[in-house]
Design a protein around this motif. Structure first.
Motif, PDB file in Angstrom:
ATOM      1  N   MET A  96       0.844  -1.198   0.000  1.00  0.00           N
ATOM      2  CA  MET A  96       0.000   0.000   0.000  1.00  0.00           C
ATOM      3  C   MET A  96       0.874   1.242   0.000  1.00  0.00           C
ATOM      4  SD  MET A  96      -2.900   1.249   2.755  1.00  0.00           S
ATOM      5  CE  MET A  96      -4.350   0.674   1.909  1.00  0.00           C
ATOM      6  N   GLN A  97       0.646   2.127  -0.937  1.00  0.00           N
ATOM      7  CA  GLN A  97       1.421   3.352  -1.014  1.00  0.00           C
ATOM      8  C   GLN A  97       1.018   4.312   0.102  1.00  0.00           C
ATOM      9  OE1 GLN A  97       1.426   5.187  -4.891  1.00  0.00           O
ATOM     10  NE2 GLN A  97       1.393   3.218  -5.956  1.00  0.00           N
ATOM     11  N   ASP A  98       1.971   5.182   0.465  1.00  0.00           N
ATOM     12  CA  ASP A  98       1.708   6.144   1.532  1.00  0.00           C
ATOM     13  C   ASP A  98       0.492   7.018   1.223  1.00  0.00           C
ATOM     14  OD1 ASP A  98       3.776   5.316   3.123  1.00  0.00           O
ATOM     15  OD2 ASP A  98       5.209   6.784   2.361  1.00  0.00           O
ATOM     16  N   LYS A  99       0.318   7.405  -0.054  1.00  0.00           N
ATOM     17  CA  LYS A  99      -0.787   8.304  -0.396  1.00  0.00           C
ATOM     18  C   LYS A  99      -2.154   7.640  -0.155  1.00  0.00           C
ATOM     19  CE  LYS A  99      -1.020   7.230  -5.375  1.00  0.00           C
ATOM     20  NZ  LYS A  99      -0.982   7.816  -6.736  1.00  0.00           N
ATOM     21  N   HIS A 100      -2.230   6.332  -0.385  1.00  0.00           N
ATOM     22  CA  HIS A 100      -3.495   5.632  -0.144  1.00  0.00           C
ATOM     23  C   HIS A 100      -3.746   5.448   1.349  1.00  0.00           C
ATOM     24  CE1 HIS A 100      -2.824   3.935  -4.412  1.00  0.00           C
ATOM     25  NE2 HIS A 100      -3.648   4.957  -4.466  1.00  0.00           N
ATOM     26  N   PHE A 101      -2.678   5.139   2.088  1.00  0.00           N
ATOM     27  CA  PHE A 101      -2.817   4.979   3.537  1.00  0.00           C
ATOM     28  C   PHE A 101      -3.208   6.309   4.166  1.00  0.00           C
ATOM     29  CE2 PHE A 101      -1.296   4.761   7.915  1.00  0.00           C
ATOM     30  CZ  PHE A 101      -1.793   3.525   8.309  1.00  0.00           C
ATOM     31  N   ARG A 102      -2.558   7.404   3.710  1.00  0.00           N
ATOM     32  CA  ARG A 102      -2.867   8.710   4.276  1.00  0.00           C
ATOM     33  C   ARG A 102      -4.276   9.169   3.906  1.00  0.00           C
ATOM     34  NH1 ARG A 102      -1.227   9.451   8.626  1.00  0.00           N
ATOM     35  NH2 ARG A 102      -2.678  11.183   8.413  1.00  0.00           N
ATOM     36  N   LEU A 103      -4.743   8.807   2.740  1.00  0.00           N
ATOM     37  CA  LEU A 103      -6.120   9.146   2.351  1.00  0.00           C
ATOM     38  C   LEU A 103      -7.104   8.573   3.368  1.00  0.00           C
ATOM     39  CD1 LEU A 103      -7.673   8.862  -1.213  1.00  0.00           C
ATOM     40  CD2 LEU A 103      -8.886   8.003   0.782  1.00  0.00           C
ATOM     41  N   ILE A 104      -6.887   7.308   3.706  1.00  0.00           N
ATOM     42  CA  ILE A 104      -7.762   6.638   4.666  1.00  0.00           C
ATOM     43  C   ILE A 104      -7.604   7.255   6.059  1.00  0.00           C
ATOM     44  CG2 ILE A 104      -8.234   4.438   5.815  1.00  0.00           C
ATOM     45  CD1 ILE A 104      -7.228   3.077   3.195  1.00  0.00           C
ATOM     46  N   ALA A 105      -6.354   7.432   6.492  1.00  0.00           N
ATOM     47  CA  ALA A 105      -6.092   7.964   7.830  1.00  0.00           C
ATOM     48  C   ALA A 105      -6.629   9.378   7.993  1.00  0.00           C
ATOM     49  CB  ALA A 105      -4.597   7.927   8.126  1.00  0.00           C
ATOM     50  N   ASP A 106      -6.499  10.201   6.961  1.00  0.00           N
ATOM     51  CA  ASP A 106      -6.967  11.586   7.046  1.00  0.00           C
ATOM     52  C   ASP A 106      -8.492  11.649   7.143  1.00  0.00           C
ATOM     53  OD1 ASP A 106      -4.390  12.489   6.936  1.00  0.00           O
ATOM     54  OD2 ASP A 106      -4.426  13.012   4.804  1.00  0.00           O
ATOM     55  N   LYS A 107      -9.174  10.777   6.423  1.00  0.00           N
ATOM     56  CA  LYS A 107     -10.640  10.748   6.487  1.00  0.00           C
ATOM     57  C   LYS A 107     -11.101  10.324   7.887  1.00  0.00           C
ATOM     58  CE  LYS A 107     -12.098  11.769   2.259  1.00  0.00           C
ATOM     59  NZ  LYS A 107     -12.637  10.707   1.392  1.00  0.00           N
ATOM     60  N   VAL A 108     -10.423   9.341   8.445  1.00  0.00           N
ATOM     61  CA  VAL A 108     -10.763   8.885   9.791  1.00  0.00           C
ATOM     62  C   VAL A 108     -10.459   9.980  10.814  1.00  0.00           C
ATOM     63  CG1 VAL A 108     -10.161   7.239  11.618  1.00  0.00           C
ATOM     64  CG2 VAL A 108     -10.496   6.432   9.276  1.00  0.00           C
ATOM     65  N   ALA A 109      -9.319  10.649  10.661  1.00  0.00           N
ATOM     66  CA  ALA A 109      -8.939  11.726  11.580  1.00  0.00           C
ATOM     67  C   ALA A 109      -9.988  12.836  11.574  1.00  0.00           C
ATOM     68  CB  ALA A 109      -7.577  12.289  11.192  1.00  0.00           C
ATOM     69  N   GLU A 110     -10.483  13.149  10.408  1.00  0.00           N
ATOM     70  CA  GLU A 110     -11.519  14.186  10.286  1.00  0.00           C
ATOM     71  C   GLU A 110     -12.795  13.782  11.015  1.00  0.00           C
ATOM     72  OE1 GLU A 110     -13.971  16.556   6.749  1.00  0.00           O
ATOM     73  OE2 GLU A 110     -12.366  15.152   6.233  1.00  0.00           O
ATOM     74  N   ALA A 111     -13.170  12.509  10.885  1.00  0.00           N
ATOM     75  CA  ALA A 111     -14.377  12.017  11.553  1.00  0.00           C
ATOM     76  C   ALA A 111     -14.215  11.991  13.066  1.00  0.00           C
ATOM     77  CB  ALA A 111     -14.716  10.624  11.032  1.00  0.00           C
ATOM     78  N   LEU A 112     -13.015  11.650  13.535  1.00  0.00           N
ATOM     79  CA  LEU A 112     -12.783  11.532  14.975  1.00  0.00           C
ATOM     80  C   LEU A 112     -12.591  12.884  15.653  1.00  0.00           C
ATOM     81  CD1 LEU A 112     -10.382   8.441  15.089  1.00  0.00           C
ATOM     82  CD2 LEU A 112     -12.778   8.525  15.811  1.00  0.00           C
ATOM     83  N   ALA A 113     -12.262  13.904  14.888  1.00  0.00           N
ATOM     84  CA  ALA A 113     -12.013  15.225  15.478  1.00  0.00           C
ATOM     85  C   ALA A 113     -13.218  15.742  16.247  1.00  0.00           C
ATOM     86  CB  ALA A 113     -11.618  16.206  14.374  1.00  0.00           C
ATOM     87  N   SER A 114     -14.413  15.422  15.766  1.00  0.00           N
ATOM     88  CA  SER A 114     -15.630  15.876  16.450  1.00  0.00           C
ATOM     89  C   SER A 114     -15.823  15.200  17.797  1.00  0.00           C
ATOM     90  CB  SER A 114     -16.855  15.624  15.565  1.00  0.00           C
ATOM     91  OG  SER A 114     -17.020  14.234  15.324  1.00  0.00           O
ATOM     92  N   GLN A 115     -15.097  14.081  18.019  1.00  0.00           N
ATOM     93  CA  GLN A 115     -15.170  13.364  19.294  1.00  0.00           C
ATOM     94  C   GLN A 115     -13.979  13.701  20.193  1.00  0.00           C
ATOM     95  OE1 GLN A 115     -15.914   9.107  18.687  1.00  0.00           O
ATOM     96  NE2 GLN A 115     -16.610   9.544  16.607  1.00  0.00           N
ATOM     97  N   ASN A 116     -13.235  14.743  19.815  1.00  0.00           N
ATOM     98  CA  ASN A 116     -12.025  15.156  20.553  1.00  0.00           C
ATOM     99  C   ASN A 116     -10.988  14.037  20.597  1.00  0.00           C
ATOM    100  OD1 ASN A 116     -12.955  17.807  21.216  1.00  0.00           O
ATOM    101  ND2 ASN A 116     -14.199  16.937  22.864  1.00  0.00           N
ATOM    102  N   ILE A 117     -10.908  13.297  19.510  1.00  0.00           N
ATOM    103  CA  ILE A 117      -9.909  12.241  19.360  1.00  0.00           C
ATOM    104  C   ILE A 117      -8.969  12.666  18.245  1.00  0.00           C
ATOM    105  CG2 ILE A 117      -9.519   9.819  18.745  1.00  0.00           C
ATOM    106  CD1 ILE A 117     -12.257   9.189  19.917  1.00  0.00           C
ATOM    107  N   THR A 118      -7.688  12.730  18.540  1.00  0.00           N
ATOM    108  CA  THR A 118      -6.719  13.268  17.585  1.00  0.00           C
ATOM    109  C   THR A 118      -5.642  12.248  17.232  1.00  0.00           C
ATOM    110  OG1 THR A 118      -5.413  14.202  19.411  1.00  0.00           O
ATOM    111  CG2 THR A 118      -7.062  15.621  18.385  1.00  0.00           C
ATOM    112  N   GLU A 119      -5.057  12.430  16.057  1.00  0.00           N
ATOM    113  CA  GLU A 119      -4.002  11.523  15.607  1.00  0.00           C
ATOM    114  C   GLU A 119      -2.700  11.838  16.336  1.00  0.00           C
ATOM    115  OE1 GLU A 119      -1.972   9.705  11.524  1.00  0.00           O
ATOM    116  OE2 GLU A 119      -3.444  11.344  11.389  1.00  0.00           O
ATOM    117  N   GLN A 120      -1.974  10.790  16.693  1.00  0.00           N
ATOM    118  CA  GLN A 120      -0.696  10.924  17.383  1.00  0.00           C
ATOM    119  C   GLN A 120       0.450  10.476  16.470  1.00  0.00           C
ATOM    120  OE1 GLN A 120      -0.822  12.319  20.390  1.00  0.00           O
ATOM    121  NE2 GLN A 120      -3.058  12.297  20.233  1.00  0.00           N
TER     122      GLN A 120
END
Length: 265
Positions: free
Chosen positions: A1-25
Motif C-alpha cells: 500500500m502506497q503512503d498516499k493511499h494509507f494517508r487518504l484513509i487515515a486523514d478521512k478517519v482523523a476528520e471524523a474523529l475530530a468531532s469526538q475530541n480524538i486526535t491523531e498521534q
C-alpha cells in the motif's frame, strides 16, 4: 500500500474523529511489515494498521488508561488491499467504511460505555490484578501474550503468581538502566494503579513489586511515587525477607481446544 493511499484513509478517519475530541498521534514503528496510524482521546483509542504480508488493513479500537491505550484491541473493520491492483477508488471505499465504524451510533455508544466503565473503576477503586497486569503492557508489550495465556488457563487470574514470575523480573531490569523520564513513567503507573486498585492490587504493588526492587534502586524509584504509595511502601517493607502466605491453588481452566473438543462429543 502506497503512503498516499494509507494517508487518504487515515486523514478521512482523523476528520471524523475530530468531532469526538480524538486526535491523531505521531507514532514510530520499526516493523517494516506494518503501516500504523494511532488516534487517542480521553477514553478511547483507535488505530489503522496495514499488514504488507497479508495485504490487509484493519480499523481497531481499545480503551484508554492514564498511561495510554490499554492495547486490548478489537477489530471494527477489515479490508483486503493489494498495492499492485488496488488504488484510490478502493482506498476511498475503505475510508468510507472506517468512518462509519468510528462515527456511527454504535461507535458513540461504545465510547460512552467505555468512559463510564473507566470512571466507575477510578471512583470505586476496584481495579483488579489482571487490570494492573494489562497496564504494564505499555512498558513491556511482550506481556500481552503472557496475560492472555494466564487468563485462558487459570481462573481467577493468579495475580501474585503472575506478577512474581512475569512482571517483577522485567521491572527490576528496567529500573537498572531507566532514565529519569522512564522512572517517572513507572512511578506514575504504579501510583495511579495503587490509587485505583482494590486491596489485592494494592498489596501486589507494595509487597510483590516494590519490595522486590533492589535497595540500590530504592531512592530512584521512590522519588516518582505518590505520597500515598510512598507511605504504603514504607509500611510494606517489614515483609521484606519474610514468607507471605501464598495464593491458594486455583483450578486450572481447560484450554479452548479442549472445551471445543468436549462440546463436540
Amino acid at each position: 500500500m502506497q503512503d498516499k493511499h494509507f494517508r487518504l484513509i487515515a486523514d478521512k478517519v482523523a476528520e471524523a474523529l475530530a468531532s469526538q475530541n480524538i486526535t491523531e498521534q505521531k507514532v514510530s514503528n520499526d516493523n517494516s511489515n506494518e503501516k500504523v496510524a494511532l488516534f487517542t482521546g480521553e477514553s478511547m483509542a483507535y488505530s489503522i494498521v496495514y499488514y504488507f504480508d497479508k495485504k490487509q488493513i484493519l480499523m481497531r479500537s481499545c480503551g484508554m488508561t492514564d498511561e495510554g491505550p490499554d492495547n486490548d484491541w478489537h477489530i471494527l473493520a477489515k479490508w483486503m488491499f493489494d498495492g499492485e491492483n488496488d488504488g484510490t477508488k478502493e482506498a476511498e471505499s475503505i475510508s468510507n467504511d472506517f468512518v462509519d465504524a468510528v462515527s456511527g451510533t454504535a461507535a458513540v455508544k461504545r465510547m460512552k460505555t467505555t468512559k463510564a466503565k473507566r470512571k466507575k473503576s477510578e471512583d470505586e477503586g476496584n481495579a483488579d490484578p489482571i487490570f494492573l497486569a494489562k497496564r504494564f503492557v505499555s512498558l513491556f508489550p511482550e506481556l500481552k501474550e503472557d496475560i492472555k495465556e494466564e487468563d485462558e488457563f487459570y481462573y481467577p487470574f493468579r495475580g501474585v503468581t503472575f506478577t512474581r514470575a512475569k512482571i517483577v523480573p522485567k521491572v527490576n531490569e528496567y529500573v537498572k538502566t531507566a532514565s529519569k523520564s522512564q522512572l517517572e513513567k513507572l512511578g506514575q503507573l504504579l501510583s495511579t494503579q495503587y490509587g485505583n486498585g482494590n486491596a489485592d492490587t494494592r498489596s501486589i504493588i507494595t509487597i510483590v513489586i516494590l519490595n522486590s526492587i533492589p535497595m540500590e534502586n530504592f531512592e530512584a524509584v521512590d522519588e516518582y511515587l505518590s505520597d500515598d504509595l510512598k507511605k504504603a511502601w514504607k509500611g510494606a517493607r517489614r515483609f521484606i525477607g519474610k514468607k507471605v502466605k501464598p495464593e491458594k491453588p486455583k483450578k486450572k481452566k481447560k484450554s479452548m481446544a479442549q472445551r471445543l473438543t468436549e462440546s463436540g462429543n
